[in-house]
Design an enzyme around this catalytic site. Structure first.
Site, PDB file in Angstrom:
ATOM      1  CB  SER A  67      -0.950  -0.067   1.351  1.00  0.00           C
ATOM      2  OG  SER A  67      -0.125  -0.369   2.386  1.00  0.00           O
ATOM      3  CG  ASP A 117      -2.958  -9.095  10.179  1.00  0.00           C
ATOM      4  OD1 ASP A 117      -1.713  -9.264  10.014  1.00  0.00           O
ATOM      5  OD2 ASP A 117      -3.358  -8.670  11.225  1.00  0.00           O
ATOM      6  CG  ASN A 154       7.568  -4.938   0.856  1.00  0.00           C
ATOM      7  OD1 ASN A 154       8.826  -4.352   1.111  1.00  0.00           O
ATOM      8  ND2 ASN A 154       6.764  -4.205   1.311  1.00  0.00           N
ATOM      9  CB  SER A 171      16.646  -5.665   7.555  1.00  0.00           C
ATOM     10  OG  SER A 171      17.432  -4.718   7.983  1.00  0.00           O
ATOM     11  CE1 TYR A 185      11.876  -4.668  10.485  1.00  0.00           C
ATOM     12  CE2 TYR A 185      14.391  -4.665  10.945  1.00  0.00           C
ATOM     13  CZ  TYR A 185      13.244  -4.527   9.986  1.00  0.00           C
ATOM     14  OH  TYR A 185      13.275  -3.976   8.680  1.00  0.00           O
ATOM     15  CE  LYS A 215      12.407  -7.314   8.117  1.00  0.00           C
ATOM     16  NZ  LYS A 215      11.667  -7.808   6.788  1.00  0.00           N
ATOM     17  CB  ILE A 244      14.825   2.183   2.485  1.00  0.00           C
ATOM     18  CG1 ILE A 244      15.679   0.703   2.381  1.00  0.00           C
ATOM     19  CG2 ILE A 244      14.404   2.324   1.086  1.00  0.00           C
ATOM     20  CD1 ILE A 244      14.433  -0.425   2.186  1.00  0.00           C
TER      21      ILE A 244
HETATM   22  N1  LIG Z   1      12.932   1.552   5.601  1.00  0.00           N
HETATM   23  C1  LIG Z   1      14.027   0.880   5.680  1.00  0.00           C
HETATM   24  O1  LIG Z   1      15.128   1.537   6.219  1.00  0.00           O
HETATM   25  C2  LIG Z   1      14.204  -0.573   5.615  1.00  0.00           C
HETATM   26  C3  LIG Z   1      15.703  -1.444   5.706  1.00  0.00           C
HETATM   27  C4  LIG Z   1      15.645  -2.353   5.675  1.00  0.00           C
HETATM   28  C5  LIG Z   1      14.716  -3.225   5.234  1.00  0.00           C
HETATM   29  N2  LIG Z   1      13.400  -2.826   5.039  1.00  0.00           N
HETATM   30  C6  LIG Z   1      12.230  -3.773   4.798  1.00  0.00           C
HETATM   31  O2  LIG Z   1      11.873  -3.341   3.775  1.00  0.00           O
HETATM   32  C7  LIG Z   1      10.537  -3.670   3.658  1.00  0.00           C
HETATM   33  C8  LIG Z   1       9.446  -2.327   3.405  1.00  0.00           C
HETATM   34  O3  LIG Z   1       9.777  -1.708   4.345  1.00  0.00           O
HETATM   35  P1  LIG Z   1       9.229   0.019   4.387  1.00  0.00           P
HETATM   36  O4  LIG Z   1      10.254   0.946   4.885  1.00  0.00           O
HETATM   37  O5  LIG Z   1       8.551   0.173   3.222  1.00  0.00           O
HETATM   38  O6  LIG Z   1       7.967  -0.342   5.695  1.00  0.00           O
HETATM   39  P2  LIG Z   1       6.941   0.694   5.977  1.00  0.00           P
HETATM   40  O7  LIG Z   1       7.072   2.044   5.217  1.00  0.00           O
HETATM   41  O8  LIG Z   1       6.660   0.611   7.419  1.00  0.00           O
HETATM   42  O9  LIG Z   1       5.603  -0.083   5.261  1.00  0.00           O
HETATM   43  C9  LIG Z   1       5.294  -1.195   5.695  1.00  0.00           C
HETATM   44  C10 LIG Z   1       4.269  -1.953   4.779  1.00  0.00           C
HETATM   45  O10 LIG Z   1       3.942  -3.283   5.435  1.00  0.00           O
HETATM   46  C11 LIG Z   1       2.541  -3.396   5.755  1.00  0.00           C
HETATM   47  N3  LIG Z   1       2.161  -4.150   6.347  1.00  0.00           N
HETATM   48  C12 LIG Z   1       2.455  -3.927   7.862  1.00  0.00           C
HETATM   49  N4  LIG Z   1       1.797  -5.093   8.764  1.00  0.00           N
HETATM   50  C13 LIG Z   1       1.144  -5.529   7.838  1.00  0.00           C
HETATM   51  C14 LIG Z   1       0.274  -7.153   7.765  1.00  0.00           C
HETATM   52  N5  LIG Z   1       0.191  -7.446   9.285  1.00  0.00           N
HETATM   53  N6  LIG Z   1      -0.137  -7.548   6.993  1.00  0.00           N
HETATM   54  C15 LIG Z   1       0.045  -7.072   5.654  1.00  0.00           C
HETATM   55  N7  LIG Z   1       0.628  -5.847   5.247  1.00  0.00           N
HETATM   56  C16 LIG Z   1       1.375  -5.393   6.838  1.00  0.00           C
HETATM   57  C17 LIG Z   1       1.974  -1.805   5.759  1.00  0.00           C
HETATM   58  O11 LIG Z   1       0.701  -1.862   5.229  1.00  0.00           O
HETATM   59  P3  LIG Z   1      -0.674  -1.122   5.712  1.00  0.00           P
HETATM   60  O12 LIG Z   1      -0.093   0.330   5.917  1.00  0.00           O
HETATM   61  O13 LIG Z   1      -1.718  -1.327   4.880  1.00  0.00           O
HETATM   62  O14 LIG Z   1      -1.037  -1.605   7.213  1.00  0.00           O
HETATM   63  C18 LIG Z   1       2.917  -1.392   4.710  1.00  0.00           C
HETATM   64  O15 LIG Z   1       2.538  -1.093   3.085  1.00  0.00           O
HETATM   65  C19 LIG Z   1      10.117  -4.525   5.051  1.00  0.00           C
HETATM   66  O16 LIG Z   1      10.275  -5.845   4.953  1.00  0.00           O
HETATM   67  C20 LIG Z   1      11.398  -3.720   5.891  1.00  0.00           C
HETATM   68  O17 LIG Z   1      11.643  -4.511   6.936  1.00  0.00           O
HETATM   69  C21 LIG Z   1      13.145  -1.502   5.265  1.00  0.00           C
END
Ligand SMILES: NC(=O)c1ccc[n+]([C@@H]2O[C@H](COP(=O)([O-])OP(=O)(O)OC[C@H]3O[C@@H](n4cnc5c(N)ncnc54)[C@H](OP(=O)(O)O)[C@@H]3O)[C@@H](O)[C@H]2O)c1
Length: 243
Positions: A9, A59, A86, A138, A152, A156, A184
């Site tokens: 989303s 979910d 993801n 991650s 977390y 991971k 990111i």
């Molecule tokens: N951002 C960083 O610095 C970073 C670094 C390393 C790895 N990552 C990894 O990259 C991926 C994307 O991260 P992001 O930064 O885009 O995260 P984010 O901005 O927090 O977005 C999280 C996404 O996951 C969805 N989500 C959370 N709980 C859920 C559930 N129970 N069922 C279905 N959907 C769920 C949310 O959907 P809703 O809003 O609809 O609930 C949202 O679309 C993740 O795996 C994260 O661990 C991120």
């Protein structure tokens, strides 16, 4: 060709959907809370890229919701080409205050959700003798340096272990790979303090956090035949980090 991206989303998941749609894939957008964002994304990709987009609330920590999502997908499509695991949560907080329930919630979404989706969809892909699974872990799953994110980081690291077993079970028909991004620019990284952000930036050779498109490019590549010999790999994408 088609792709399911969990948690698409917003954040990285949304940009992964855009990358696949731009390249002509039909897309399945999964959300948990952000319904409006998911529907807007559907409208955007359908009108801009002329591909089919399905929006499904699920979910991923709830097995019955995963089962309904899979039923809905296979009603609409006769097979699935790519699954991108993801969706994730990060409940950073004081090491001493973190409860068992919070620890378990993180594992249920990040690790168990990834396991169930990969197993259930992987078995369907196996019937077709083709498919592709890409997990988003991650660098926290490789170098665990933040006690505040102990849950977390464990989730991971668990994904990396899952990857090896999934790749073995589904071989030689389904490639399974995991990417480990560093920071990111998304809502998740916006939650950290300015001071912590500056400390982290000092360790990154490229001296910046990744743009979502830089990570989405790699995810897209792994899902294509251009990556046909990349299997059971754990790929770090962090701009070069010196700890
Ligand atoms: N951002 C960083 O610095 C970073 C670094 C390393 C790895 N990552 C990894 O990259 C991926 C994307 O991260 P992001 O930064 O885009 O995260 P984010 O901005 O927090 O977005 C999280 C996404 O996951 C969805 N989500 C959370 N709980 C859920 C559930 N129970 N069922 C279905 N959907 C769920 C949310 O959907 P809703 O809003 O609809 O609930 C949202 O679309 C993740 O795996 C994260 O661990 C991120």
């Amino acid at each position: 060709m088609n792709v399911l991206v969990t948690g698409s989303s917003r954040g990285l998941g949304k940009i992964i959907i855009l990358e696949y749609a731009k390249n002509g894939y039909d897309v399945i957008i999964n959300y948990n809370n952000s319904k409006e964002e998911a529907l807007e994304l559907k409208d955007y990709v359908e009108s801009t890229y002329k591909v089919k987009a399905l929006v499904i609330k699920c979910d991923i920590s709830k097995e019955e919701e995963i089962d309904s999502m899979i039923d809905e997908i296979y009603k609409e499509f006769d097979h699935l080409d790519v699954l991108v695991n993801n969706a994730s949560i990060a409940l950073d907080q004081d090491f001493e205050l973190k409860t068992k329930n919070e620890f378990m919630k993180t594992l249920e979404v990040n690790l168990v959700g990834t396991y169930l989706l990969s197993k259930k969809i992987g078995l369907k892909m196996l019937e077709e003798k083709k498919g592709n699974i890409i997990n988003i872990s991650s660098t926290n799953g490789l170098d665990t340096t933040y006690p505040e994110s102990i849950d977390y980081d464990a989730s991971k690291a668990g994904i990396i272990s899952l990857n090896h077993n999934l790749a073995s079970y589904f071989a030689p028909y389904i490639r399974v790979n995991t990417i480990c991004p560093g920071w990111i620019n998304t809502d998740m990284s916006k939650k950290i303090s300015k001071e912590f952000q500056e400390e982290e930036l000092k360790k990154i050779l490229l001296n910046r956090f990744a743009e979502t498109s830089e990570i989405a490019n790699l995810v897209y590549f792994l899902g294509t035949d251009k990556a046909s010999y990349i299997n059971d790999s754990i790929i770090r994408i962090d701009g070069g980090v010196k700890r």
